[in-house]
Design an enzyme around this catalytic site. Structure first.
Site, PDB file in Angstrom:
ATOM      1  N   PRO A 118      -5.734  71.219  84.455  1.00  0.00           N
ATOM      2  CG  PRO A 118      -7.552  71.084  85.906  1.00  0.00           C
ATOM      3  CD  PRO A 118      -6.994  70.498  84.657  1.00  0.00           C
ATOM      4  N   GLY A 172       0.873  73.992  84.768  1.00  0.00           N
ATOM      5  CA  GLY A 172       1.847  75.075  84.735  1.00  0.00           C
ATOM      6  C   GLY A 172       1.504  76.197  83.779  1.00  0.00           C
ATOM      7  CE  LYS A 173      -4.374  75.921  82.320  1.00  0.00           C
ATOM      8  NZ  LYS A 173      -4.180  74.696  83.105  1.00  0.00           N
ATOM      9  CB  THR A 174      -0.663  80.300  86.450  1.00  0.00           C
ATOM     10  OG1 THR A 174      -2.016  79.878  86.318  1.00  0.00           O
ATOM     11  CG2 THR A 174      -0.610  81.668  87.064  1.00  0.00           C
ATOM     12  CG  HIS A 181      -6.423  49.779  72.726  1.00  0.00           C
ATOM     13  ND1 HIS A 181      -7.625  49.129  72.713  1.00  0.00           N
ATOM     14  CD2 HIS A 181      -6.652  50.959  72.090  1.00  0.00           C
ATOM     15  CE1 HIS A 181      -8.532  49.853  72.093  1.00  0.00           C
ATOM     16  NE2 HIS A 181      -7.959  50.980  71.708  1.00  0.00           N
ATOM     17  CD  GLU A 182      -4.341  54.340  72.290  1.00  0.00           C
ATOM     18  OE1 GLU A 182      -4.273  54.749  71.109  1.00  0.00           O
ATOM     19  OE2 GLU A 182      -5.410  54.303  72.928  1.00  0.00           O
ATOM     20  CG  HIS A 234      -5.805  52.213  67.640  1.00  0.00           C
ATOM     21  ND1 HIS A 234      -6.908  51.707  67.019  1.00  0.00           N
ATOM     22  CD2 HIS A 234      -6.195  52.518  68.895  1.00  0.00           C
ATOM     23  CE1 HIS A 234      -7.924  51.683  67.881  1.00  0.00           C
ATOM     24  NE2 HIS A 234      -7.519  52.178  69.037  1.00  0.00           N
ATOM     25  CG  ASP A 263     -11.110  52.231  69.374  1.00  0.00           C
ATOM     26  OD1 ASP A 263     -11.101  53.467  69.339  1.00  0.00           O
ATOM     27  OD2 ASP A 263     -10.237  51.544  69.944  1.00  0.00           O
TER      28      ASP A 263
END
Ligand code: ADP
Ligand code: MG
Ligand code: ZN
Length: 599
Positions: free
Chosen positions: A196, A199-201, A417-418, A421, A494
């Protein structure tokens, strides 16, 4: 739309009131005064009466009032013979045959005509010039396409990928004939997916604005009407109107409100209305071809609940993802909204952008607005950095309740952490390349994520590749461990997945020592039929189970120490890339690989 009807009723009342008023105004001085017979006789004696016409039971005529003005009067006749008295006073008189038929007729006809006239006009207005009176579904669905939309892509910041994808649609809507000549097929439906406030609308409007075509929009929740059949009628009407105005865009906001999977009503059922609406939408989407230059756009933040029929080819088969903005995107969004307020010269929006990881575009617009309000409250003429800071804190306060903002310390852990990976993935042969690393929080669960890009469709996997997958999964936790000396709960998922793969190696693929080639694929019985974990659904002995558990642990331990060795060797890379990620929040394949390869 119910409202609209009441509104029209007021029109009718006002019109009737107006007619009555007018009558009073115009006819008042033309209307004869009714006077008692005695007064009439007196007026005759005083010589005030000028002339009279004598009817069967009414006498009317002209006389002077006490100011000498000539007025009309009538009176009820009492005497049978008046002529002598009248002659005596020199009044001009004549007899009259009363013909009340026409006046009576008129007094009936005129109101009826007026009434029908108003009714007819109203009906025509409600029908929008269409024939047929009982077409009620239609009145309720009156949808007006907006023309000349002012929103442009420039008003949308930080969604560059989405804009790029939508540019083709804009191009097509702007000059459909060129596409038609070449014979290209445009997608019928484009689904904008994202959290939500991203900026879709806004972007849907921008597409219409850029292409300069009418924009027919409805929100999914508008469709869900009280009366059965209304929703479907509205959908039908929406498409009828749009067909008239092609090329144009039909935009259905909050598609999930009508597009929920059918039959998901469960025991309560009672979703017939929504189902009918959805079915109508499917029928309409199938019933026209894109040759007409109509593109249907829809937006949702819950694509997972949508009915699969909506996503089939020929319907919303193109999906455009609009994610939360990264630092640069946030900076650009802040710039757009800051134009609407007066900023102090020393305000650096860059800092605000850095502090607002996890904010959506709407949240950022809100920051600027809130800061402006604070500036006014602190009786400042311009928005200062203090106001902005306080506004950010306030909005974080609101968002924290929804778990969407992480603090700086957590952010650092997530980054390491990322990258853990990602590094393992890039350094282990047989792994899919890293496509994207992000530490922008997504919803409740994931604080960050590493995306790998499959290079080809794979149906078979070697043991080596399975182990490499385990390595990548363990990489996150190991990176936390060697950087901070401790681990967090973030690695829970994980580990679960790594354990699953290790077990599958032994139990399903016959690659382990314990079972050899005998396999026991997991039974996929429904959850509620399963016994406890050690009971049903298993057909090997407890002894074997214990051995499987042991071997699973062995595999995981072995992989873990391998990964630890690897990351310790490459710790300088881990640190460098993680710090870069902290700064940029998103790293793509090329930047990431450049750093891995030491550039
Ligand atoms: P959604 O439909 O995705 O929930 P909206 O389009 O309604 O979000 O966005 C709400 C408001 O937030 C917009 O009107 C705009 O002011 C602001 N906003 C959201 N995203 C952006 C963006 N990418 N660039 C500029 N403003 C944005
Ligand atoms: Mg919206
Ligand atoms: Zn992880």
């Amino acid at each position: 739309m119910e409202q609209n009807h009441r509104f029209n009723m007021w029109y009718v009342l006002a019109a009737i009131w107006g007619v009555i008023l007018l009558q009073n105004l115009i006819f008042d001085h033309l209307r004869p005064q009714i006077i008692p017979y005695s007064e009439f006789i007196k007026a005759v004696s005083d010589g005030k009466v000028v002339e009279v016409a004598i009817g069967q039971d009414k006498i009317s005529g002209k006389m002077h009032d006490k100011d000498g003005h000539e007025i009309l009067f009538t009176t009820v006749r009492v005497e049978t013979d008046l002529s002598q008295r009248l002659a005596e006073h020199g009044v001009k008189f004549s007899g009259r045959v009363e013909n009340t038929f026409f006046t009576a007729l008129l007094s009936w006809l005129i109101p009826i005509f007026i009434f029908f006239g108003i009714w007819y006009l109203l009906m025509r207005k409600m029908q929008g010039g269409q024939a047929g009176i009982m077409n009620f579904g239609k009145n309720k669905a009156k949808i007006i396409g907006e023309k000349d939309i002012e929103t442009r892509f420039n008003d949308v910041a930080g969604a560059d990928e989405a804009k790029e994808e939508l540019r083709e649609i804009v191009d097509y809507l702007a000059k459909p004939q060129i596409y038609l000549e070449v014979g290209g097929q445009m997608p019928k439906g484009v689904l904008l997916v994202g959290p939500p406030g991203t900026g879709k609308t806004l972007i849907a409007r921008a597409v219409a604005g850029e292409a300069g075509v009418p924009f027919f929009s409805m929100s999914g929740s508008d469709f869900v009407e009280m009366f059965v059949g209304m929703g479907a009628a509205r959908v039908r009407d929406l498409f009828v109107q749009a067909r008239d105005k092609a090329p144009c865009i039909i935009f259905i906001d909050e598609l999930d409100a009508i597009g929920k999977a059918r039959g998901a009503g469960g025991i309560t059922g009672g979703h017939d209305e929504r189902e009918q609406t959805l079915n109508q939408l499917l029928v309409e989407m199938d019933g026209f071809d894109t040759q007409k230059g109509i593109i249907i756009m829809a937006a949702t933040n819950r694509p997972e609940v949508l009915d699969p029929a909506l996503l089939r080819s020929g319907r919303f088969d193109r999906q455009v993802l609009i994610d939360k903005p990264d630092v640069n995107g946030r900076r650009a969004i802040l710039d757009i909204h800051a134009k609407k307020v007066k900023l102090d010269d020393d305000v650096n929006l860059e800092i605000i952008a850095q502090k607002t990881a996890g904010f959506s575009g709407a949240d950022l617009a809100n920051v600027i607005n809130e800061a402006a309000l604070l500036a006014v409250r602190n009786s400042r003429k311009k928005v200062s950095i203090l106001d902005l800071d306080e506004a950010v804190d306030r909005i974080i306060g609101g968002l924290e309740k929804k778990n969407r903002v992480i603090n700086q310390e957590e952010k650092k852990i997530v980054a390491y952490h990322e990258v853990g990976h990602a590094l393992v993935a890039s350094l282990t042969p047989g792994c899919e390349p890293v496509h994207k690393i992000s530490i922008i929080p997504r919803g409740l669960a994931a604080l960050g994520y590493t995306q790998q890009r499959p290079t080809e469709d794979r149906y078979l996997m070697s043991e080596k590749e399975l182990l490499a997958k385990i390595d990548v999964l363990l990489g996150g936790r190991v990176a936390e461990e060697i950087t901070f000396g401790s681990v967090t709960t973030g690695a829970g998922n994980d580990l679960m997945r790594a354990t699953d793969i290790a077990r599958a190696i032994i139990v399903e693929y016959g690659m382990g020592k314990t079972l050899g080639l005998s396999t026991y694929p997991r039974q996929r019985s429904p959850v509620f039929l399963q016994q406890d974990q050690h009971g049903g659904g298993r057909d090997y002995s407890d002894e074997t189970a214990a051995k499987i558990d042991l071997e699973t642990k062995e595999i995981l331990d072995e992989r873990n120490s391998q990964v630890k060795d690897l990351l310790q060797q490459k710790q300088h890379l881990l640190v460098a890339i993680a710090e870069k990620l902290l700064e940029k929040e998103v790293l793509f394949e090329d930047e990431f690989m450049a750093m891995v390869n030491g550039n």
